[in-house]
Design an enzyme around this catalytic site. Structure first.
Site, mmCIF file in Angstrom:
data_model
loop_
_atom_site.group_PDB
_atom_site.id
_atom_site.type_symbol
_atom_site.label_atom_id
_atom_site.label_comp_id
_atom_site.label_asym_id
_atom_site.label_seq_id
_atom_site.Cartn_x
_atom_site.Cartn_y
_atom_site.Cartn_z
ATOM 1 N N CYS A 1 -1.043 3.923 -6.511
ATOM 2 C CA CYS A 1 -1.648 3.181 -5.483
ATOM 3 C C CYS A 1 -1.812 1.748 -5.897
ATOM 4 O O CYS A 1 -2.079 1.710 -7.256
ATOM 5 C CB CYS A 1 -2.959 3.885 -5.486
ATOM 6 S SG CYS A 1 -4.408 2.844 -4.442
ATOM 7 N N CYS B 1 0.953 -1.228 -0.018
ATOM 8 C CA CYS B 1 -0.016 0.107 0.009
ATOM 9 C C CYS B 1 0.888 1.404 0.121
ATOM 10 O O CYS B 1 1.716 1.506 0.777
ATOM 11 C CB CYS B 1 -0.818 -0.096 1.255
ATOM 12 S SG CYS B 1 -1.876 1.443 1.366
HETATM 13 N N1 DGL Z 1 -3.887 0.381 -1.999
HETATM 14 C C1 DGL Z 1 -3.626 1.544 -1.327
HETATM 15 C C2 DGL Z 1 -2.340 2.287 -1.584
HETATM 16 O O1 DGL Z 1 -1.635 1.725 -2.233
HETATM 17 C C3 DGL Z 1 -4.902 2.360 -1.353
HETATM 18 C C4 DGL Z 1 -5.088 3.178 -0.395
HETATM 19 C C5 DGL Z 1 -6.402 3.467 0.265
HETATM 20 O O2 DGL Z 1 -6.913 2.800 1.045
HETATM 21 O O3 DGL Z 1 -6.618 4.771 -0.002
HETATM 22 O O4 DGL Z 1 -2.210 3.493 -1.451
#
Ligand code: DGL
Length: 263
Positions: free
Chosen positions: A185, A75
């Protein structure tokens, strides 16, 4: 003391980090993995740094309890806001993911690079540090992907709302002549086919998934922790919300077990 047979622990605010899991599984098919999808608390991108740190600590402790030998923070938001704290707290290797703006800035011909990421990532001190180290000749067009993670988490990946938001976020980047668009993301690689329909052919869209998998392999090799057994890997996914979206995303992978977790 961790051994080669222990699993790789991976967490994300939701199902997006499975895009990283897929890269890791492809590169290291013998490794057992445990994936934690904290979908109940998604999106992290709108939360304060302290909230992101607290959730990342909770996720890490869960994976350590499950015997993880290494933790992949799949993430960007959690990495850019919490990885320093995690490394300070726990004596286990952490691999994080950050938006690939450095490689994009080295390859751009127009000198303008677009980045689509969460508010939490774009506002983080780590992201600020990375951009401040880029050449002055590079222009970064930052765009918060507000709403995208929620639509993916709610099974609305291919909705009119998604098309509307993607066009709204990508068109200004094209107008500003971005020839590289960085997906900052881990949920966004799932949007690649739709983003490609909006961009023109000479725009490259990049993410850091493959680089993260390679880094996991390097760190495991350095510590003599690569699982060299010929057994089939076990891959367990825990999710604290409706399982169906995750089941759909993993439908082509036969050796995955998905469990609901009250977490
Ligand atoms: N997959 C997360 C990232 O890479 C998502 C972030 C979120 O939950 O806003 O930032």
């Amino acid at each position: 003391m961790k051994s080669k047979q222990h699993p790789i622990g991976i967490f994300d605010s939701g199902i997006g980090g499975t895009s990283i899991w897929k890269e890791i599984h492809q590169l290291l098919p013998n490794e057992d993995t445990i994936y934690l999808s904290d979908s109940k608390n998604a999106p992290y991108g709108q939360k304060s740094t302290q909230e992101i740190v607290d959730l990342s600590i909770k996720n890490t402790e869960f994976l350590i309890d499950k015997g993880a030998k290494i933790i992949v923070v799949a993430c960007n938001t959690a990495t850019t806001n919490a990885i320093q704290q995690l490394r300070a707290n726990y004596d286990i290797p952490f691999i994080g993911i950050e938006p690939a703006i450095k490689p994009a800035s080295l390859k751009t011909k127009t000198g303008t690079v677009g980045i689509l990421a969460t508010k939490g990532t774009l506002n983080s001190a780590l992201f600020e540090k990375t951009t401040s180290n880029l050449s002055d000749e590079i222009t970064i067009v930052e765009q918060v992907g507000e709403g995208l993670v929620e639509l993916i988490e709610n099974g609305k990946m291919y909705s009119e709302e998604m098309t509307y938001l993607l066009k709204k976020y990508i068109h200004p980047m094209l107008e500003k002549k971005c020839d590289y668009i960085v997906l900052g993301c881990t949920h966004y690689p799932y949007l690649l086919p739709q983003i490609r329909k909006i961009t023109v052919d000479n725009v490259q869209i990049i993410d850091s998934g493959e680089a993260v998998a390679k880094q996991v392999k390097n760190v495991l090799s350095q510590r003599n922790l690569v699982n060299d057994s010929a057994n089939k890997s076990s891959n367990v996914f825990y999710i604290n919300k409706d399982k169906s979206v995750l089941e759909n995303i993993l439908k082509d992978y036969k050796n995955c077990k998905i469990d609901f977790l009250d977490f």
